[in-house]
Enzyme design. Structure first.
Site, mmCIF file in Angstrom:
data_model
loop_
_atom_site.group_PDB
_atom_site.id
_atom_site.type_symbol
_atom_site.label_atom_id
_atom_site.label_comp_id
_atom_site.label_asym_id
_atom_site.label_seq_id
_atom_site.Cartn_x
_atom_site.Cartn_y
_atom_site.Cartn_z
ATOM 1 N N ASP A 186 0.841 -1.184 0.000
ATOM 2 C CA ASP A 186 0.000 0.000 0.000
ATOM 3 C C ASP A 186 0.894 1.259 0.000
ATOM 4 O OD1 ASP A 186 -3.051 0.780 0.525
ATOM 5 O OD2 ASP A 186 -1.824 2.061 1.814
ATOM 6 N N TYR A 310 -3.656 13.475 -0.282
ATOM 7 C CA TYR A 310 -3.742 14.872 -0.709
ATOM 8 C C TYR A 310 -2.404 15.338 -1.269
ATOM 9 C CZ TYR A 310 -4.964 19.879 -0.280
ATOM 10 O OH TYR A 310 -5.221 21.210 -0.522
ATOM 11 N N HIS A 360 -4.470 -7.505 0.724
ATOM 12 C CA HIS A 360 -3.765 -6.233 0.795
ATOM 13 C C HIS A 360 -2.927 -6.108 2.060
ATOM 14 C CE1 HIS A 360 -3.323 -2.347 -1.081
ATOM 15 N NE2 HIS A 360 -3.619 -1.706 0.035
#
Length: 379
Positions: A186, A310, A360
């Site tokens: 990830d 972001y 994951h």
């Protein structure tokens, strides 16, 4: 492989996890006063985290033993330092085998350094876990800036994955490791690839569970794709249909943070990633989910953890081909990296493995399978 004996330039202060009891009491009080949202039709995962799931998990959470998590984490030497003025928390666990390979373990989102607790002993002491002395690793397990105990975030510059990679290189070299590798999934896989792009002197390679290489729209790029590649594209489309957190974190992270900072059940619901969005494949246990949720709650770190989406969205970085050494381990219920796209974006993929179990969060689900793959890649 031994560490060099030069003097460190950073201050490395011992750190143990020990949250005030008042914080745990406050958490329990909030859980006991939870106001649940009305259940959606069918109370299934189609609308998001179901009410019935949350009610069950809140019941478990009120009885959850966080002190046992602290005790286990404190079994291993913990430290805090500062890089670019930013507090960085990490575990540093050296093997008794001096020739062990230095390895940095980079955690997931919304995971933490807790991702790797089941992997530490087999990596550090392989002889006691079915391996050989030459399979040993010295481990450094940092909390990414903005996550857990690597808080608060200092300054106005966001932490992109490239910046995290540079900070991790500083950390490893200051700890005396002139040569090292990295493993991650990830966000940790993104940091690993950035280190492979940087490819600093002595870099042994990045072992990752995903390479996030996508279709570019180039004519003919999918020519010759078979059932396997088409299934991987289907999985990608499914993930995009449920992974709204990516969009929210990348666009309005502070809006989400207002609820996540004030409601532990909001934190729990936002941890739906650990449940594979309810598709029935996750092997992550309820206690593992609660340990991660408790850490995020106690450190009030969801706001700053979410900002990396972001930062990446606004980094302005141009795509670049990685030239460093990379190994990929693809787990059956995870994002399915498509090899043709991965090799387009990364010129030195030297290891590729596929595993029938795990997803994951393979470090939590099938830790010994990840350990075995690391031994092969770094042999």
């Amino acid at each position: 492989m031994t560490a060099s004996h030069r003097s460190p330039s950073l201050e490395h202060r011992p750190f143990s996890v020990a949250v005030p009891q008042a914080d745990l009491d406050d958490l329990r009080s909030r859980l006991e006063r939870t106001r649940f949202a009305p259940a959606a039709p069918g109370d299934s995962w189609d609308y998001g985290t179901p009410e019935s799931y949350l009610r069950d998990m809140v019941g478990r959470w009120t009885a959850f033993d966080w002190r046992a998590v602290e005790d286990r984490a404190n079994t291993y030497p913990g430290f805090r330092t500062e890089i670019d003025g930013q507090p960085i928390h990490y575990l540093h666990v050296r093997s008794r085998h001096d020739a062990a390979t230095p390895l940095l373990l980079a955690h997931t989102y919304p995971g933490s350094f807790l991702d790797f607790l089941d992997m530490i002993d087999p990596l550090v002491d392989p002889v006691a876990h079915g391996g050989r002395p030459e399979d040993a690793f010295h481990l450094v397990i940092p909390s990414m800036p903005g996550f857990g105990f690597s808080t608060p975030v200092v300054g106005d510059t966001d932490w992109t994955m490239a910046r995290v990679a540079r900070a991790y290189d500083v950390l490893m070299r200051d700890l005396g490791y002139d040569s090292y590798g990295i493993h991650g999934s990830d966000g940790g896989a993104m940091v690993g690839r950035e280190l492979a792009v940087l490819d600093p002197e002595g870099f042994l390679g990045a072992h990752v569970l995903q390479l996030f290489s996508f279709p570019s729209g180039a004519p003919g790029e999918m020519d010759g794709f078979g059932e396997k590649e088409l299934a991987a594209l289907g999985h990608l489309q499914w993930f995009q249909s449920v992974g709204a957190y990516n969009t929210m974190n990348a666009s309005r992270p502070q809006t989400m943070a207002a609820g996540l900072a004030d409601s532990p059940v909001a934190v729990l619901a936002y941890h739906e990633l650990f449940e594979s969005f309810g598709n029935g494949t996750s092997l992550v246990s309820a206690d593992q989910v609660l340990a991660q949720a408790t850490l995020y709650w106690l450190t009030n770190s969801y706001a700053t953890a979410a900002r990396y989406h972001y930062a990446e969205q606004r980094s302005g970085a141009e795509p670049v081909v990685s030239r460093g050494r990379i190994g990929v381990a693809v787990f059956a219920d995870d994002f399915q990296t498509i090899r043709a796209f991965a090799e387009r974006d990364n010129s030195r993929i030297e290891h590729w493995s596929e595993h029938p179990r795990g997803g994951h969060y393979a470090a939590l689900e099938v830790p010994l399978d990840v350990v075995a793959d690391l031994r092969v890649f770094f042999a």
